[in-house]
Each structure stands twice: as structure tokens, then as C-alpha cells.
Design an enzyme around this catalytic site. Structure first.
Site, PDB file in Angstrom:
ATOM      1  N   ILE A  12       0.235  -1.471   0.047  1.00 45.41           N
ATOM      2  CA  ILE A  12       0.204  -0.170  -0.189  1.00 45.41           C
ATOM      3  C   ILE A  12       1.118   1.464  -0.095  1.00 45.41           C
ATOM      4  CG2 ILE A  12      -0.250   0.316   2.112  1.00 45.41           C
ATOM      5  CD1 ILE A  12      -3.339   0.553   2.178  1.00 45.41           C
TER       6      ILE A  12
ATOM      7  N   ASN B  42      11.070  -9.232   7.408  1.00 43.55           N
ATOM      8  CA  ASN B  42      11.599  -8.693   8.348  1.00 43.55           C
ATOM      9  C   ASN B  42      10.859  -8.992   9.296  1.00 43.55           C
ATOM     10  OD1 ASN B  42      13.060  -6.101   7.139  1.00 43.55           O
ATOM     11  ND2 ASN B  42      11.141  -6.179   6.608  1.00 43.55           N
TER      12      ASN B  42
ATOM     13  N   VAL C 143       4.197  -5.760  10.705  1.00 45.39           N
ATOM     14  CA  VAL C 143       2.515  -6.595  10.292  1.00 45.39           C
ATOM     15  C   VAL C 143       2.716  -8.121  11.007  1.00 45.39           C
ATOM     16  CG1 VAL C 143       1.221  -7.589   8.482  1.00 45.39           C
ATOM     17  CG2 VAL C 143       1.974  -5.112   8.732  1.00 45.39           C
TER      18      VAL C 143
ATOM     19  N   HIS D 229       5.319 -11.990   5.654  1.00 44.50           N
ATOM     20  CA  HIS D 229       5.546 -11.650   4.252  1.00 44.50           C
ATOM     21  C   HIS D 229       6.823 -11.267   3.495  1.00 44.50           C
ATOM     22  CE1 HIS D 229       5.035  -7.814   7.711  1.00 44.50           C
ATOM     23  NE2 HIS D 229       6.045  -7.762   6.842  1.00 44.50           N
TER      24      HIS D 229
HETATM   25  P1  AMP Z   1       7.165  -4.926   7.617  1.00 43.94           P
HETATM   26  O1  AMP Z   1       7.697  -3.041   8.769  1.00 43.94           O
HETATM   27  O2  AMP Z   1       7.844  -6.077   6.938  1.00 43.94           O
HETATM   28  O3  AMP Z   1       6.140  -5.586   8.206  1.00 43.94           O
HETATM   29  O4  AMP Z   1       6.124  -3.845   6.389  1.00 43.94           O
HETATM   30  C1  AMP Z   1       4.905  -4.019   6.122  1.00 43.94           C
HETATM   31  C2  AMP Z   1       3.928  -4.241   5.149  1.00 43.94           C
HETATM   32  O5  AMP Z   1       2.907  -4.091   4.883  1.00 43.94           O
HETATM   33  C3  AMP Z   1       4.550  -2.588   4.976  1.00 43.94           C
HETATM   34  O6  AMP Z   1       5.316  -1.931   3.723  1.00 43.94           O
HETATM   35  C4  AMP Z   1       3.421  -2.137   4.765  1.00 43.94           C
HETATM   36  O7  AMP Z   1       3.745  -0.515   3.462  1.00 43.94           O
HETATM   37  C5  AMP Z   1       2.544  -3.015   3.796  1.00 43.94           C
HETATM   38  N1  AMP Z   1       1.145  -2.422   4.152  1.00 43.94           N
HETATM   39  C6  AMP Z   1       0.349  -2.331   4.994  1.00 43.94           C
HETATM   40  N2  AMP Z   1      -1.251  -2.563   5.531  1.00 43.94           N
HETATM   41  C7  AMP Z   1      -1.068  -2.613   3.851  1.00 43.94           C
HETATM   42  C8  AMP Z   1      -1.853  -3.223   3.864  1.00 43.94           C
HETATM   43  N3  AMP Z   1      -3.523  -3.226   3.612  1.00 43.94           N
HETATM   44  N4  AMP Z   1      -1.949  -3.654   1.830  1.00 43.94           N
HETATM   45  C9  AMP Z   1      -1.012  -3.690   1.489  1.00 43.94           C
HETATM   46  N5  AMP Z   1       0.652  -3.763   2.300  1.00 43.94           N
HETATM   47  C10 AMP Z   1      -0.109  -3.101   3.696  1.00 43.94           C
END
Ligand code: AMP
Length: 118
Positions: free
Chosen positions: A34, A91, A100, A104
Site C-alpha cells: 500500500i 522483516n 505486520v 510476508h
Molecule cells: P513490515 O515492516 O515488513 O512488517 O512491512 C509491512 C508492510 O505492509 C509495509 O510495507 C506496509 O506498507 C504494508 N502494508 C500495511 N498495510 C497494508 C495494506 N492494507 N495493504 C498492502 N500493504 C500494506
């Protein structure tokens, strides 16, 4: 840490919130980040609930492990990232700054991404 079923990616998997789907197989989905940090910034996640990489490798069925990697590879080919390259990151935890809490992989490309850590 326990898995929180209300994290944002669990909601995406349950289709409670939308995403820009890039690819899917029986155990994996991929969607655009996003808040993209590069021209191509795709997240690839297992559909089952895994907190992080070591949970996934320890607990997942072989089919899930293979499917996730095959989807990553399919997207690498579809986005023509093989020649110019890309970065694949996961991460984990506090030191990894994981925002999150559902495993991922970030697939980043489309420009020179610079050094890995500033
Ligand atoms: P991390 O810091 O590795 O946990 O990355 C989490 C990623 O999730 C970040 O790059 C955010 O921009 C992405 N993110 C958070 N909410 C959403 C969403 N609703 N749809 C797509 N990506 C998201």
C-alpha cells in the site's frame, strides 16, 4: 508472541479488506504494498497463519513452502525482474522492525535500490 488473527494481512486473506492482487495459488497470495518503496513493491504471504519466517519453515507443510517460493518466482518472471535484479526481504520481530505480524516477503524492484541498510 502469539499470532493475532486481527492483523491487517489476516483481514486481507479473509477478504475483509481489499488489496491489489498480483498473484495467487492454493496456499499463497501476492498483492501490491500500500505504501510502495520502489516502482515494484509486492508482498507475498502464506494464507495460513504464520507469524514469521522461522514459524513458517518449522510448521508449514512442504506444499506451502514450495507454493510460496513458486509464486515469488512466477512474479519475478512476470515482472521481468531477472535481468536487472530485485530485492527479497522478510522483516522479523523487533530487531527486524516487523510492522505486520503475519509472515510476508517484500519483492522490490524496478530501480536501483541502493545499499541495503543505511
Ligand atoms: P513490515 O515492516 O515488513 O512488517 O512491512 C509491512 C508492510 O505492509 C509495509 O510495507 C506496509 O506498507 C504494508 N502494508 C500495511 N498495510 C497494508 C495494506 N492494507 N495493504 C498492502 N500493504 C500494506
Amino acid at each position: 508472541m502469539n499470532y493475532d488473527e486481527n492483523n491487517i494481512f489476516a483481514k486481507i486473506i479473509r477478504k475483509e479488506i481489499p488489496c491489489e492482487l498480483v498473484g495467487e495459488n492454493s496456499t499463497t497470495i501476492a498483492f501490491n504494498d500500500i505504501s510502495p518503496r520502489a516502482p515494484i513493491h509486492i508482498l507475498i504471504i502464506p494464507k495460513n497463519n504464520y507469524l514469521n519466517y522461522h514459524d513458517f519453515i518449522s510448521l508449514a507443510e512442504k506444499e506451502e513452502l514450495i507454493n510460496l517460493h513458486q509464486l515469488i518466482n512466477k512474479i519475478i518472471k512476470e515482472k521481468k525482474l531477472e535481468n536487472d535484479g530485485y530485492r527479497l526481504i522478510t522483516n522479523t520481530g523487533i530487531n527486524g522492525n516487523q510492522e505486520v505480524k503475519h509472515l510476508h516477503f517484500h519483492l522490490l524492484g524496478g530501480k536501483n535500490l541502493g545499499i541495503m541498510i543505511n
